[in-house]
Write a protein that holds these residues in place. Structure first.
Motif, PDB file in Angstrom:
ATOM      1  N   THR A  47      24.472  74.877  59.141  1.00  0.00           N
ATOM      2  CA  THR A  47      25.412  75.626  59.632  1.00  0.00           C
ATOM      3  C   THR A  47      27.054  75.428  59.151  1.00  0.00           C
ATOM      4  N   ILE A  48      27.239  74.855  59.103  1.00  0.00           N
ATOM      5  CA  ILE A  48      29.080  73.947  59.033  1.00  0.00           C
ATOM      6  C   ILE A  48      28.967  73.779  57.604  1.00  0.00           C
ATOM      7  N   THR A  49      27.969  73.172  57.341  1.00  0.00           N
ATOM      8  CA  THR A  49      28.244  72.665  55.614  1.00  0.00           C
ATOM      9  C   THR A  49      27.639  73.908  54.736  1.00  0.00           C
ATOM     10  N   THR A  50      27.433  75.208  55.892  1.00  0.00           N
ATOM     11  CA  THR A  50      27.172  75.720  55.212  1.00  0.00           C
ATOM     12  C   THR A  50      28.429  77.276  55.400  1.00  0.00           C
ATOM     13  N   LEU A  51      28.913  77.114  55.652  1.00  0.00           N
ATOM     14  CA  LEU A  51      30.092  77.680  55.775  1.00  0.00           C
ATOM     15  C   LEU A  51      31.794  77.460  55.614  1.00  0.00           C
ATOM     16  N   ASP A  52      31.730  75.898  56.407  1.00  0.00           N
ATOM     17  CA  ASP A  52      33.311  75.621  55.677  1.00  0.00           C
ATOM     18  C   ASP A  52      32.937  75.537  54.281  1.00  0.00           C
ATOM     19  N   PRO A  58      29.352  67.861  46.870  1.00  0.00           N
ATOM     20  CA  PRO A  58      27.641  67.673  46.647  1.00  0.00           C
ATOM     21  C   PRO A  58      27.506  66.942  47.824  1.00  0.00           C
ATOM     22  N   MET A  59      28.842  65.078  48.234  1.00  0.00           N
ATOM     23  CA  MET A  59      27.891  64.905  49.718  1.00  0.00           C
ATOM     24  C   MET A  59      27.506  65.833  50.576  1.00  0.00           C
ATOM     25  N   TYR A  60      27.956  66.317  51.306  1.00  0.00           N
ATOM     26  CA  TYR A  60      27.847  67.256  51.748  1.00  0.00           C
ATOM     27  C   TYR A  60      26.828  68.462  51.864  1.00  0.00           C
ATOM     28  N   TYR A  61      26.329  69.054  50.691  1.00  0.00           N
ATOM     29  CA  TYR A  61      25.454  69.337  50.186  1.00  0.00           C
ATOM     30  C   TYR A  61      24.413  68.394  50.308  1.00  0.00           C
ATOM     31  N   PHE A  62      24.329  66.996  49.480  1.00  0.00           N
ATOM     32  CA  PHE A  62      23.180  66.737  50.249  1.00  0.00           C
ATOM     33  C   PHE A  62      23.186  66.115  51.803  1.00  0.00           C
ATOM     34  N   LEU A  63      23.568  66.703  52.640  1.00  0.00           N
ATOM     35  CA  LEU A  63      23.249  66.358  54.253  1.00  0.00           C
ATOM     36  C   LEU A  63      23.312  67.419  54.655  1.00  0.00           C
ATOM     37  N   LYS A  64      23.537  68.653  54.477  1.00  0.00           N
ATOM     38  CA  LYS A  64      22.601  70.036  54.856  1.00  0.00           C
ATOM     39  C   LYS A  64      21.003  69.711  54.147  1.00  0.00           C
ATOM     40  N   GLN A  65      20.882  69.204  52.738  1.00  0.00           N
ATOM     41  CA  GLN A  65      19.122  68.833  52.542  1.00  0.00           C
ATOM     42  C   GLN A  65      18.548  68.725  53.845  1.00  0.00           C
ATOM     43  N   LEU A  66      19.346  66.397  54.192  1.00  0.00           N
ATOM     44  CA  LEU A  66      18.772  65.966  54.283  1.00  0.00           C
ATOM     45  C   LEU A  66      18.919  66.390  55.876  1.00  0.00           C
ATOM     46  N   ALA A 113      12.977  60.105  49.961  1.00  0.00           N
ATOM     47  CA  ALA A 113      14.087  60.829  47.990  1.00  0.00           C
ATOM     48  C   ALA A 113      15.718  60.860  48.358  1.00  0.00           C
ATOM     49  N   ILE A 114      15.997  61.778  49.435  1.00  0.00           N
ATOM     50  CA  ILE A 114      17.052  62.756  49.215  1.00  0.00           C
ATOM     51  C   ILE A 114      18.484  61.482  49.699  1.00  0.00           C
ATOM     52  N   LEU A 115      17.721  60.318  50.412  1.00  0.00           N
ATOM     53  CA  LEU A 115      18.013  58.674  50.617  1.00  0.00           C
ATOM     54  C   LEU A 115      18.736  58.555  49.965  1.00  0.00           C
ATOM     55  N   THR A 116      17.930  58.162  48.556  1.00  0.00           N
ATOM     56  CA  THR A 116      18.721  57.396  47.289  1.00  0.00           C
ATOM     57  C   THR A 116      18.881  58.423  46.684  1.00  0.00           C
ATOM     58  N   VAL A 117      19.257  59.283  46.648  1.00  0.00           N
ATOM     59  CA  VAL A 117      19.927  60.427  45.676  1.00  0.00           C
ATOM     60  C   VAL A 117      21.428  61.023  46.420  1.00  0.00           C
ATOM     61  N   MET A 118      21.084  60.564  48.000  1.00  0.00           N
ATOM     62  CA  MET A 118      23.009  59.745  48.778  1.00  0.00           C
ATOM     63  C   MET A 118      23.879  59.033  47.711  1.00  0.00           C
ATOM     64  N   SER A 119      22.380  57.765  48.097  1.00  0.00           N
ATOM     65  CA  SER A 119      23.500  56.728  47.766  1.00  0.00           C
ATOM     66  C   SER A 119      23.583  56.363  46.222  1.00  0.00           C
ATOM     67  N   TYR A 120      22.809  57.410  45.901  1.00  0.00           N
ATOM     68  CA  TYR A 120      23.758  57.428  43.618  1.00  0.00           C
ATOM     69  C   TYR A 120      25.288  58.446  43.708  1.00  0.00           C
ATOM     70  N   ASP A 121      25.014  59.149  45.004  1.00  0.00           N
ATOM     71  CA  ASP A 121      26.225  60.405  45.063  1.00  0.00           C
ATOM     72  C   ASP A 121      27.449  59.648  45.614  1.00  0.00           C
ATOM     73  N   ARG A 122      26.952  58.120  46.513  1.00  0.00           N
ATOM     74  CA  ARG A 122      28.438  57.844  46.677  1.00  0.00           C
ATOM     75  C   ARG A 122      28.991  56.800  45.601  1.00  0.00           C
ATOM     76  N   TYR A 123      27.809  56.218  44.773  1.00  0.00           N
ATOM     77  CA  TYR A 123      28.174  54.788  44.409  1.00  0.00           C
ATOM     78  C   TYR A 123      28.959  55.929  42.656  1.00  0.00           C
ATOM     79  N   ARG A 139      24.991  71.875  38.728  1.00  0.00           N
ATOM     80  CA  ARG A 139      23.632  72.093  38.120  1.00  0.00           C
ATOM     81  C   ARG A 139      22.826  70.826  38.396  1.00  0.00           C
ATOM     82  N   SER A 140      23.407  69.789  38.555  1.00  0.00           N
ATOM     83  CA  SER A 140      22.558  68.240  38.325  1.00  0.00           C
ATOM     84  C   SER A 140      22.609  68.077  39.726  1.00  0.00           C
ATOM     85  N   CYS A 141      23.273  68.011  41.430  1.00  0.00           N
ATOM     86  CA  CYS A 141      22.570  69.177  42.286  1.00  0.00           C
ATOM     87  C   CYS A 141      21.611  69.446  42.872  1.00  0.00           C
ATOM     88  N   LYS A 142      21.685  70.668  41.744  1.00  0.00           N
ATOM     89  CA  LYS A 142      20.357  71.201  42.381  1.00  0.00           C
ATOM     90  C   LYS A 142      19.850  70.662  41.934  1.00  0.00           C
TER      91      LYS A 142
END
Length: 320
Positions: A47-52, A58-66, A113-123, A139-142
């Motif tokens: 909810t908060i990553t959608t409304l805030d 991208p970090m919070y977008y991937f967190l929402k997917q997690l 897979a999403i944890l791998t993507v999140m680590s690349y995002d932090r990198y 576009r890359s995030c989607k």
């Protein structure tokens, strides 16, 4: 009805945790509490990553997917287990068991897979801050998220196709609280299970590649962080990286131990504890772990609990 003398499969018996009624009720209560905690905390994150508007990176977008995956992952096994304990009936039909295998393996792999993507995002954010917006554009995030969900579906399809080929002739008793693939393989009576082993080896190799990618990402991240002169800057980076590193380590270590450990003829405390550690604990604790040292998330949760998102939205609509 279960026919244990032939190859016709009408269902399985999930042994669960105990035959004693008191312990079954205790198990149901504990699982219900953990499920409600996971449901509430992950819905809050979604909810908060959608409304805030401050949580649209991208970090919070991937967190929402997690959080979506955590919610789906725990919903595959826990509600069924609670129902079995409350009714003192561990029977599960063949179709239900196969669906559980499909969704469990799909969401399990998608989490990896999403944890791998999140680590690349932090990198990318820490090692290439000037090019971060270009590297992690919308576009890359989607595309990354689509790849995560599609790869999960492929994993589930491979597992379910291999599991369908298994012939059963032993007593169809699964020493777990859900349809766990290693336990299903154990009660097969032919070499058909080799297909499942092949799929497991393939998925394990891909998971190993993901783990190596995560490890290399964090090696670069830590080498970059140690060169930051400001202690406050280092603390800020660690506050976003360490929770993710803990989540990855916990999920991988418990899952690997559970799947590589030889199956026994009866369930042990270790078997059941390991299964809880990688099926129930991560989806429940992940939102808490990510929120502990993240000031933006804590402020957003406070606003949500106070109802400011909805009152603000209502005021905006009235002005319009």
């Amino acid at each position: 009805m279960m026919n244990t003398n032939g190859t016709t499969v009408t269902g399985f018996l999930l042994m669960g945790f105990s035959d004693h009624r008191e312990l079954q009720l205790l198990h149901a209560l504990l699982f219900l509490v953990m499920y409600l905690l996971a449901l509430t905390s992950n819905v809050i994150i979604i909810t908060i990553t959608t409304l805030d508007q401050h949580l649209q990176s991208p970090m919070y977008y991937f967190l929402k997917q997690l959080s979506l995956l955590d919610l789906s992952f725990i919903s595959v096994t826990v509600p069924q287990s609670i129902n079995n304990s409350l009714t003192s009936n561990g029977y599960i039909s063949y179709g239900q068991c196969m669906l559980q295998v499909f969704f469990f393996t799909s969401f399990g792999w998608a989490e990896m897979a999403i944890l791998t993507v999140m680590s690349y995002d932090r990198y990318a954010a820490i090692c290439f801050p000037l090019h971060y917006e270009l590297i992690m554009d919308p576009r890359s995030c989607k595309r990354a998220v689509v790849a995560v969900w599609v790869s999960g579906g492929i994993s589930g399809t491979l597992y379910i196709a291999a599991t369908f080929s298994i012939t059963f002739c032993k007593v169809k008793v699964i020493h777990q609280f859900f349809c766990d693939v290693p336990q299903i393989v154990k009660i097969s009576c032919s070499n058909d299970y080799l297909a499942v082993i092949g799929v497991a080896v393939f998925i394990s190799l891909v998971a190993l590649a993901c783990f190596i990618s995560i490890a290399l990402s964090y090696l670069h991240i830590f080498s970059t962080v140690l060169r930051i002169p400001s202690a406050e800057g280092r603390s800020k980076v660690f506050s976003t990286c360490l929770p993710h590193l803990f989540v990855v380590s916990f999920f991988l270590s418990t899952g690997i131990c559970a799947y590589l450990k030889p199956t026994s003829d009866s369930s042990t405390v270790l078997d059941l504890m390991l299964s809880i550690f990688y099926t129930v604990i991560p989806p429940t604790l992940n939102p808490v772990i990510y929120s502990l040292k993240n000031e933006l998330l804590k402020k957003a949760v406070g606003k949500l609990l106070l109802g400011r998102y909805f009152t603000g939205k209502k005021a905006y609509l009235l002005c319009c």
